[in-house]
Every structure is written in structure tokens, then in C-alpha cells.
Design an enzyme around this catalytic site. Structure first.
Site, mmCIF file in Angstrom:
data_model
loop_
_atom_site.group_PDB
_atom_site.id
_atom_site.type_symbol
_atom_site.label_atom_id
_atom_site.label_comp_id
_atom_site.label_asym_id
_atom_site.label_seq_id
_atom_site.Cartn_x
_atom_site.Cartn_y
_atom_site.Cartn_z
ATOM 1 N N ARG A 148 -2.202 -0.620 -9.448
ATOM 2 C CA ARG A 148 -1.047 -1.461 -9.762
ATOM 3 C C ARG A 148 -1.468 -2.916 -9.928
ATOM 4 O O ARG A 148 -2.559 -3.284 -9.474
ATOM 5 C CB ARG A 148 -0.056 -1.387 -8.577
ATOM 6 N N GLY A 184 0.836 -1.214 0.000
ATOM 7 C CA GLY A 184 0.000 0.000 0.000
ATOM 8 C C GLY A 184 0.860 1.249 0.000
ATOM 9 O O GLY A 184 2.074 1.189 0.132
ATOM 10 N N ARG A 189 3.157 14.240 -7.791
ATOM 11 C CA ARG A 189 3.206 13.498 -9.053
ATOM 12 C C ARG A 189 1.797 13.201 -9.560
ATOM 13 O O ARG A 189 0.829 13.201 -8.782
ATOM 14 C CB ARG A 189 4.073 12.246 -8.929
ATOM 15 N N GLY A 207 2.695 3.627 1.442
ATOM 16 C CA GLY A 207 3.274 3.834 2.767
ATOM 17 C C GLY A 207 3.796 5.236 2.955
ATOM 18 O O GLY A 207 4.063 5.670 4.068
ATOM 19 N N ASP A 219 6.953 4.691 -9.969
ATOM 20 C CA ASP A 219 7.781 4.364 -8.806
ATOM 21 C C ASP A 219 9.266 4.284 -9.150
ATOM 22 O O ASP A 219 9.888 3.212 -9.125
ATOM 23 C CB ASP A 219 7.287 3.062 -8.145
ATOM 24 N N GLY A 278 7.409 7.169 6.244
ATOM 25 C CA GLY A 278 6.481 7.909 5.387
ATOM 26 C C GLY A 278 7.136 9.051 4.618
ATOM 27 O O GLY A 278 6.465 9.835 3.964
ATOM 28 N N ASP A 332 4.007 -4.585 -7.285
ATOM 29 C CA ASP A 332 3.394 -3.368 -6.729
ATOM 30 C C ASP A 332 3.922 -2.117 -7.431
ATOM 31 O O ASP A 332 3.357 -1.039 -7.270
ATOM 32 C CB ASP A 332 3.637 -3.267 -5.220
ATOM 33 N N ASN A 333 4.985 -2.269 -8.196
ATOM 34 C CA ASN A 333 5.517 -1.129 -8.945
ATOM 35 C C ASN A 333 5.153 -1.212 -10.422
ATOM 36 O O ASN A 333 5.711 -0.481 -11.239
ATOM 37 C CB ASN A 333 7.041 -1.055 -8.790
HETATM 38 P P1 AMP Z 1 8.931 0.761 -3.408
HETATM 39 O O1 AMP Z 1 9.467 -0.556 -3.872
HETATM 40 O O2 AMP Z 1 9.976 1.797 -3.099
HETATM 41 O O3 AMP Z 1 7.957 1.314 -4.392
HETATM 42 O O4 AMP Z 1 8.190 0.554 -1.999
HETATM 43 C C1 AMP Z 1 7.651 -0.658 -1.546
HETATM 44 C C2 AMP Z 1 6.691 -0.415 -0.410
HETATM 45 O O5 AMP Z 1 7.352 0.180 0.700
HETATM 46 C C3 AMP Z 1 5.520 0.487 -0.741
HETATM 47 O O6 AMP Z 1 4.413 -0.003 -0.036
HETATM 48 C C4 AMP Z 1 5.973 1.813 -0.186
HETATM 49 O O7 AMP Z 1 4.896 2.673 0.105
HETATM 50 C C5 AMP Z 1 6.705 1.399 1.062
HETATM 51 N N1 AMP Z 1 7.717 2.368 1.489
HETATM 52 C C6 AMP Z 1 8.904 2.628 0.902
HETATM 53 N N2 AMP Z 1 9.579 3.570 1.586
HETATM 54 C C7 AMP Z 1 8.811 3.917 2.656
HETATM 55 C C8 AMP Z 1 8.930 4.834 3.733
HETATM 56 N N3 AMP Z 1 10.033 5.582 3.885
HETATM 57 N N4 AMP Z 1 7.933 4.912 4.622
HETATM 58 C C9 AMP Z 1 6.825 4.152 4.497
HETATM 59 N N5 AMP Z 1 6.647 3.270 3.495
HETATM 60 C C10 AMP Z 1 7.609 3.145 2.587
HETATM 61 MG MG MG Z 2 6.378 1.297 -5.028
#
Ligand code: AMP
Ligand code: MG
Length: 478
Positions: free
Chosen positions: A177, A89, A170, A91, A256, A120, A246-247
Site C-alpha cells: 500500500r 498494518g 482474498r 490487524g 479494502d 482481528g 493505507d487503503n
Molecule cells: P480499514 O480502514 O478498515 O482498512 O482498517 C484500518 C486499520 O485498522 C488496519 O490496520 C486494519 O487492519 C485495522 N483493523 C480494522 N478492523 C480491525 C479489527 N477488527 N481488528 C484488528 N484490526 C482491525
Molecule cells: Mg485497510
């Protein structure tokens, strides 16, 4: 229209609350507008000459809300490096609502229900990368989310070191996704799965509403878009780095941006992501992974459509990919009509690029002015004999062209970019920005959006990557 008059709507919130978490952005300390993008501002129907930058900064920081906005984070799951993770989700992304077909999202604006252990936040370094790269992909004609503006701040965010917290605004026609579907499939919520499919259909595939088998038709279109997207990545030497499901955008756009890279020297098994020790997401694996991810999506859609039918659509992936890639590569070589031996010619080219450690972008740009004189081209390779032999074949192949040399040069110069945002170039802009100088970010935005133009002042970014910066790997932490 002025920013303060822009009114957003939030159709996603008409779904059951299991789909999202309503949460307000958490502002950063002492925000500073780093850059704003007039091209994206126009997309929202706003007048770029009548833009209140103080308001814009506040909107990014969440201290001012757009009319009609009700912020929320979206729920999704995903396969990360091949393993299923049920609860991901947004995050650190918060959706504000949509206008003129664009869904506005803040990235880095604080924790949500889906943050898990994360803070976050997003750091200035990765936010500049995402901001510029979205626009570079757009400039290259590659489907992508867009970036409207970026703020930095005095908020300290902990990564390998302390960094500045930042937020990017953005935009995307959809933020759904592959992993959004996986979430409902793997929790056995088939009614919600269907609701999501309907939502996506109406939001992004309205032409299929009312056709006989809408979900199947939509899936077929996602297969085609994904295959063609990855063909485009391959043609410019783009390595996404984290192709987890998820990306993967359900509308086939690049989303992403993390540890991505445009390759410097051509290396088929190049891996931009430092944490990807197995090379699952290497440059060469991207097409295969695209297929694997679509298989996961097909599986998630199986309660809605017969698996055999989904498989038939999936089986078209290879053809879609190859057809598009061949079109793109022929255009890169200035070949104006297909010929049966083109794939041999191209294969030989990619082999010699790898053997000769050729920097892809300056090579294709130089080739775009090729008139029989080989000196400059030969200076770009460590294997000049191989290139010489290939150029003999290329000369022969060019004789089958129907257009003039001049026409070919013109077409190739609009196909082979002069500027791509290699990692070392982004790094220069990041280092200056971390010291408070945002001018290079703004200059690079112009190069990114107009990569085929000359921009003589920036010639230094169009050459071969300095050896100490070649094909670096980046960490995922952002
Ligand atoms: P990503 O592969 O970078 O797109 O992120 C994978 C997951 O980790 C997604 O659910 C993001 O929202 C979450 N995420 C990545 N970095 C953070 C962060 N600093 N704080 C909270 N959630 C994060
Ligand atoms: Mg992502």
C-alpha cells in the site's frame, strides 16, 4: 490441480522481519462455507470440477495449511482522514503466500501484532460485501483484489450488535500500500524503504527492472494507474468511502472494501461513509484525494528519487484522469469518436442527472437502447424538460457518429451495466445469510461477474432503487 497439491511461496518473508509478523490464523467456531468463486479458483490453476469443499473450508478457517504456506501479517502506516498514523498494518488480515502471481490473504482470521485494540475479526455482513463487491468490480472491468471464498461461523463478534464472525480468502497481485512506504519513510529507515521499492518493482513492475530510473518510472506508473482507477470509479458511480493511504494499493487496484456504495440517485457530493462527517471521501472528492494520496507517496519516496522528478510525474495525474474519464463517458453515451464539445454535453448530463434525481445505472442502461423514443427515459427524471433539451443535443451529437444505431446499442449494452450491487441488494443477501440462507449470495455472485447480461429472473434488481433505500450511509464498523 487439486487444492491439496497447490504449493505457495512466501517471497515477502525473505525481507527483514521488520516488514511483517509471522502469525498463524485463529480458527472460528463451527465454520460453514457460504460461497466459493470458480472464476477465482481457476486463477490459481485449480480444477473447479475437482474441488474438495471440506478442504477449502478448512483452509479458510486456518485448520489446514496450503503446502509451503508460512502465514504472516504485513506492517504499514498511513494517513487516515488526513492525519498520519504510524502504526497500522494487517490487524485482521493474514497472508498465506503466493502462487501464479496471486498473494492469498485471509481477512478476519484473528489478531496480529498490528491489531491495536481490534479483535482481528470480520463480521459476516462486511465479509459478504467485500466478497461480492470485489467480483462486481472485476465484472465491470475495474482493477480490484479478488475474492475466492467466504466462510461464516457461530463465533460471536461484537460490533454495534453481536454478529457472526466470518473469513474471506482474498487475492491480489500485491498487497503493498502507499502506507507501506510511509512506514519506512517516517521512521527514517531509508535502507528498508529502498528494499520495499525493490520488492514491489520485482513483484509487480518487472518491466521496469533495469531501466534508468526504476523507482521514478514505477511511481509514474502508479500515478497513471491510480488516476485511471479513480476515473473508472467515477464512471460507474462508485464511492469507496475510506481512501486513507493505507487503503491505497501500490499497484492501483481497488482494495479494502468497507462502507463503499454504488450510488443510487446521482448526487455529486454523496458520502457513503457515515463517520465521514466532513465528506473528505465523498464521490466528488475522490479524484482530488487520489492526488493528495499520491503526494504522500511521492513524499515517502523522496529519499530514493529527486522530489522535482517525482513532481513531474505527479503533475500528469490530471491528464491521465481526464483522458480516461472522457473515454469512459463517451463509451457510456455511445459516441464513437471524440468531439470538442463532448465535455459540455457530459457536464450538462451530470447536472441534469443531479437535478432530476436520476438513478444512474437504470438511466444509462435505458439510454443504451435509445432510438428517438424518449418516454421511458423521461419517466426516470424529476426534471423532464431539462432531459428533453439535453436529448435534443444528444441527437445532434449522435448524427456525428460513424457507426450504425444498432452497433451503438450493442456497444452501450456492453458498457452500461444492467446490474450493479447497490447497498440495498447486498443487504438482502446479508439478511438471508445471517439466517443461514446463502443462496442469494451465490446468485448475486453470478450477477456481479456478468453485469451486462440480462438475467431476467433478477430483473427486480435492475430498476430504480426503492425510495426508502436510496443513498444510505453505512458505518465503518465491520
Ligand atoms: P480499514 O480502514 O478498515 O482498512 O482498517 C484500518 C486499520 O485498522 C488496519 O490496520 C486494519 O487492519 C485495522 N483493523 C480494522 N478492523 C480491525 C479489527 N477488527 N481488528 C484488528 N484490526 C482491525
Ligand atoms: Mg485497510
Amino acid at each position: 490441480m487439486k487444492l491439496s497439491n497447490l504449493t505457495l511461496s512466501t517471497p515477502y518473508l525473505s525481507l527483514d522481519p521488520i516488514f511483517y509478523h509471522e502469525v498463524a490464523p485463529a480458527p472460528l467456531k463451527n465454520p460453514k462455507l457460504v460461497s466459493h468463486n470458480l472464476e477465482a479458483i481457476k486463477l490459481l490453476g485449480l480444477d473447479p470440477n475437482d474441488l474438495n469443499l471440506t478442504e477449502l473450508e478448512k483452509l479458510l478457517n486456518g485448520t489446514l495449511q496450503f503446502k509451503g504456506s508460512r502465514p504472516y501479517a504485513m506492517c504499514y502506516a498511513g494517513h487516515q482522514f488526513g492525519y498520519y498514523v504510524q502504526r497500522l498494518g494487517d490487524g485482521r488480515a493474514i497472508n498465506l503466500g503466493s502462487v501464479k502471481g496471486w498473494n492469498l490473504q485471509l481477512k478476519g482470521s484473528g489478531q496480529t501484532r498490528y491489531s491495536r485494540q481490534g479483535d482481528g475479526r470480520a463480521v459476516l455482513r462486511s465479509s459478504i460485501r467485500e466478497y461480492l463487491m470485489s467480483e462486481a468490480m472485476y465484472g465491470l472491468g475495474i482493477p480490484t483484489s479478488r475474492a475466492l471464498a467466504i466462510i461464516s461461523s457461530d463465533e460471536k463478534v461484537a460490533r454495534e450488535r453481536w454478529e457472526h464472525g466470518a473469513i474471506v480468502l482474498r487475492l491480489a497481485p500485491s498487497w503493498i500500500r502507499f502506507g507501506s512506504f510511509e512506514y519506512f519513510f517516517h521512521t527514517n529507515r531509508h535502507k528498508e524503504l529502498e528494499t520495499l521499492a525493490d520488492f514491489l518493482l520485482h513483484e509487480s513492475f518487472p518491466e521496469f527492472v533495469g531501466v534508468e530510473d526504476p523507482y521514478l518510472t514505477m511511481f509514474g506508473s502508479i500515478v497513471k494507474r491510480t488516476a485511471e482507477l479513480i476515473a473508472q470509479w467515477q464512471s460507474v458511480g462508485f464511492n469507496h468511502g475510506v481512501m486513507n493511504t493505507d487503503n491505497m494499493s501500490a499497484i492501483g487496484i481497488t482494495i479494502d472494501y468497507g462502507p463503499f456504495a454504488f450510488m443510487d440517485t446521482f448526487e455529486s457530493d454523496y458520502i457513503c461513509n457515515h463517520t465521514d462527517t466532513q465528506g473528505r471521501y465523498s464521490y466528488n472528492n475522490q479524484p482530488r484525494i487520489g492526488y493528495w494520496n499520491l503526494e504522500r507517496l511521492a513524499h515517502a519516496l523522496s529519499p530514493l528519487v529527486t522530489p522535482e522528478k517525482l513532481k513531474t510525474e505527479l503533475d500528469r495525474y490530471g491528464d491521465y484522469f481526464t483522458t480516461r474519464l472522457m473515454e469512459l463517458l463517451r463509451a457510456k453515451l455511445g459516441l464513437d469518436t471524440p468531439h470538442e464539445n463532448d465535455s459540455d454535453l457530459l457536464r450538462a448530463l451530470f447536472t441534469l442527472m443531479e437535478n432530476g434525481r436520476i438513478d444512474m445505472t437504470p438511466f444509462f442502461r435505458t439510454l443504451s437502447r435509445y432510438d428517438g423514443n424518449r418516454d421511458t427515459l423521461l419517466s426516470l427524471t424529476l426534471a423532464p424538460n431539462q432531459l428533453n433539451e439535453w436529448l435534443d443535443q444528444y441527437d445532434e451529437r449522435l448524427s456525428l457518429n460513424s457507426s450504425s444505431v444498432e452497433k451503438r446499442h450493442q456497444q452501450m449494452l456492453r458498457t452500461n451495466p444492467k446490474y450493479i450491487l447497490k447497498n440495498y441488494i447486498l443487504q438482502e443477501a446479508i439478511e438471508a445469510a445471517e439466517k443461514g440462507d446463502f443462496s442469494l449470495v451465490n446468485d448475486l455472485l453470478k450477477l456481479a461477474q456478468n453485469p451486462y447480461d440480462e438475467h431476467e429472473l433478477f430483473d427486480r434488481y435492475a430498476g430504480i432503487t426503492p425510495p426508502e433505500h436510496k443513498n444510505l450511509k453505512l458505518s465503518c464498523s465491520s
